[in-house]
Each structure stands twice: as structure tokens, then as C-alpha cells.
Write an enzyme that holds these catalytic residues in place. Sequence first.
Site, mmCIF file in Angstrom:
data_model
loop_
_atom_site.group_PDB
_atom_site.id
_atom_site.type_symbol
_atom_site.label_atom_id
_atom_site.label_comp_id
_atom_site.label_asym_id
_atom_site.label_seq_id
_atom_site.Cartn_x
_atom_site.Cartn_y
_atom_site.Cartn_z
ATOM 1 N N MET A 133 -131.511 77.367 -40.235
ATOM 2 C CA MET A 133 -132.249 78.485 -39.252
ATOM 3 C C MET A 133 -133.667 78.404 -39.893
ATOM 4 S SD MET A 133 -130.110 77.439 -37.138
ATOM 5 C CE MET A 133 -130.832 78.494 -35.560
ATOM 6 N N ARG A 134 -134.211 77.703 -40.622
ATOM 7 C CA ARG A 134 -135.938 77.842 -41.368
ATOM 8 C C ARG A 134 -136.792 76.154 -40.355
ATOM 9 N NH1 ARG A 134 -136.421 83.252 -42.435
ATOM 10 N NH2 ARG A 134 -134.270 83.437 -43.695
ATOM 11 N N ASN A 155 -132.255 65.856 -38.661
ATOM 12 C CA ASN A 155 -131.957 67.851 -37.735
ATOM 13 C C ASN A 155 -131.159 66.886 -36.680
ATOM 14 O OD1 ASN A 155 -131.793 70.745 -37.743
ATOM 15 N ND2 ASN A 155 -133.435 70.301 -35.980
ATOM 16 N N HIS A 157 -129.704 69.801 -33.086
ATOM 17 C CA HIS A 157 -130.524 70.162 -32.469
ATOM 18 C C HIS A 157 -129.416 70.799 -31.697
ATOM 19 C CE1 HIS A 157 -133.562 73.249 -30.769
ATOM 20 N NE2 HIS A 157 -133.204 73.022 -29.335
HETATM 21 C C1 GAR Z 1 -125.499 74.251 -34.991
HETATM 22 O O1 GAR Z 1 -124.597 74.078 -32.917
HETATM 23 C C2 GAR Z 1 -126.905 73.360 -34.573
HETATM 24 O O2 GAR Z 1 -127.023 72.735 -34.244
HETATM 25 C C3 GAR Z 1 -127.744 74.765 -34.808
HETATM 26 O O3 GAR Z 1 -126.922 75.854 -35.639
HETATM 27 C C4 GAR Z 1 -125.683 75.099 -35.627
HETATM 28 C C5 GAR Z 1 -125.430 75.306 -37.163
HETATM 29 O O4 GAR Z 1 -123.632 74.917 -36.711
HETATM 30 N N1 GAR Z 1 -128.600 74.144 -35.382
HETATM 31 C C6 GAR Z 1 -129.958 74.433 -34.818
HETATM 32 O O5 GAR Z 1 -130.364 75.653 -34.097
HETATM 33 C C7 GAR Z 1 -131.261 74.214 -35.738
HETATM 34 N N2 GAR Z 1 -132.931 75.390 -35.047
HETATM 35 P P1 GAR Z 1 -122.883 75.031 -37.762
HETATM 36 O O6 GAR Z 1 -123.110 75.914 -39.317
HETATM 37 O O7 GAR Z 1 -120.895 75.571 -38.010
HETATM 38 O O8 GAR Z 1 -122.949 73.242 -38.115
#
Ligand code: GAR
Length: 253
Positions: A133-134, A155, A157
Site C-alpha cells: 500500500m505504498r 502490481n 489492483h
Molecule cells: C488486494 O485486494 C489487492 O488488490 C489490494 O490490497 C489487497 C491485498 O490483499 N491492493 C491494493 O489496493 C494496492 N493499491 P492481500 O494482502 O490479502 O493480498
Amino acid sequence: MGVIKIGAFISGGGSNLQAVIDACDSGQIPGRIVFVASDNPDAGGLVRAEKKGIPTFVTPYARLISEIRQGIGRKLPDHVDLNAILTKQALFTGGAQNSKAERFFTSRILAEIDLLRQMEAYDFDLLILAGFMRTLTPYFIDRVNTPKSLPRIMNIHPALLPAFPGFDGYGDTFRHGCKVGGCTVHFIDYGEDTGPIIGQKSFDILPGDSLDDVKRKGLELEWQLYPQCIQLYAEDRLMVEENRGKILVKIRK
Ligand code: GAR
């Protein structure tokens, strides 16, 4: 390419990381994860990695950012040309040369210097962001995307990009009243979730679906999509092409 070596950045529970670990174990991805890094010392995904004997390390972003805010943070080393990075970046548009952008990039670059130092211990072909998340700055991206035919940072998203970039893809999709949601895997560029798209999957949002339903449907698709895209990379089936100033990803048969 043989068996590729994959590094992973996470911030949270790491269910996508788990899906990639499982796909490496099953042989779907001809690859193995060589390190897992996190900005968050409490990320559940670190435990998942440790259980598999994968080396982990942490760069404490929150602490570094708060030190800079309080004016007690370290200065950027001499080799960093902050103005060049401010010129390249595409996260802040219009007025990037202000003190807010300077503070933002100074703290992120200091964190990235720490990440890169810890990554030196590992040789890797591909870096995957799995719920990291960075935002990464051109300082970091240019040091990982060293001249090669393909970018090296992927990545996932939680939205159908280019709609709903940013922090809360499923939340934004739901609150907008979308009838379809989805997830996207893309290469990282200097913008926020703007890089070349590798793959997408979508799902219907039905009347009565809650935000939790949307997140559950989306995550289940993420666990399929991310391993599929990493598999394509590992099988050397991805290539990039420029079309009218945009970089597009093509998939070889
Ligand atoms: C996932 O939904 C991923 O797409 C999102 O965080 C979640 C992580 O879940 N990523 C973002 O929003 C990136 N900007 P996880 O830790 O269970 O894989």
C-alpha cells in the site's frame, strides 16, 4: 527463462502472496519466491512467508514518514537528485515543486534506499507488489527496471483500471454504483496505477450485494489472475509495444 526468482512486497494479510506461493508449489508458475518485504512489521503475510521458510524483511515506512514530518528525519544522501525525481514523477500533478511533494518524495526515497539495501542480498527476476500500500518513486523504479526488454515490477489492483486507481478500488467501485467490478494486473510506471495492463478479470455486482460481497468476489478472482500473469512473465510470453505514445502489453501465443 527457466525458473524465475520472484521478490514480493506486501502490507497486509498476504492472501495474494499465498496464491502465488501455492502456484509456485503446484508448478503452475515456473518460479520461486526469494524474499518477502513489508512496510508494515505486523503484516500477516510475513507469517505466511516465514512458514514457508522464505526470507523476510521490513522497512518501517510509518516511522520514517513521521520522523520527516517532525523534522527529525535524515537528509537525502548526496547521490539523490530530488529535482530530477520531482520532474519525472507523475503522482503529483500541477505544482509538484512544492514543499508537500518534496516532503513526500524525501520520506519515500529514504524508505526506498532502505528497501534497496536489504534487497541487495537477493537476486530476483521479477518484483511483485501483492497488496503493497505504498507508492514507489522513480528513484526506486529506475533502479529495478534496469535496461531489459520488459519492466520488472508488477502490481495487482482491486478495480478495473483505468477506473478507480488509488487506495480503495473495491470501495470506490461499490460506492459509484458500478454493476461490474474487477481486478487488474499491470506493470508499474511513474503514475498511480497507470502502468501497462497485463490482465483483468471482472464480476457482476448484483442488487443487494454488500461491499463485503464485492471484496470477496474480487479477491477470489485476484487469486486466479495474479498467478496467471506471473506465469505468462515466467514463460517469457509478455512483451511491450508502444502505440500512439502508450506502452501496451502483448501476450505471445
Ligand atoms: C488486494 O485486494 C489487492 O488488490 C489490494 O490490497 C489487497 C491485498 O490483499 N491492493 C491494493 O489496493 C494496492 N493499491 P492481500 O494482502 O490479502 O493480498
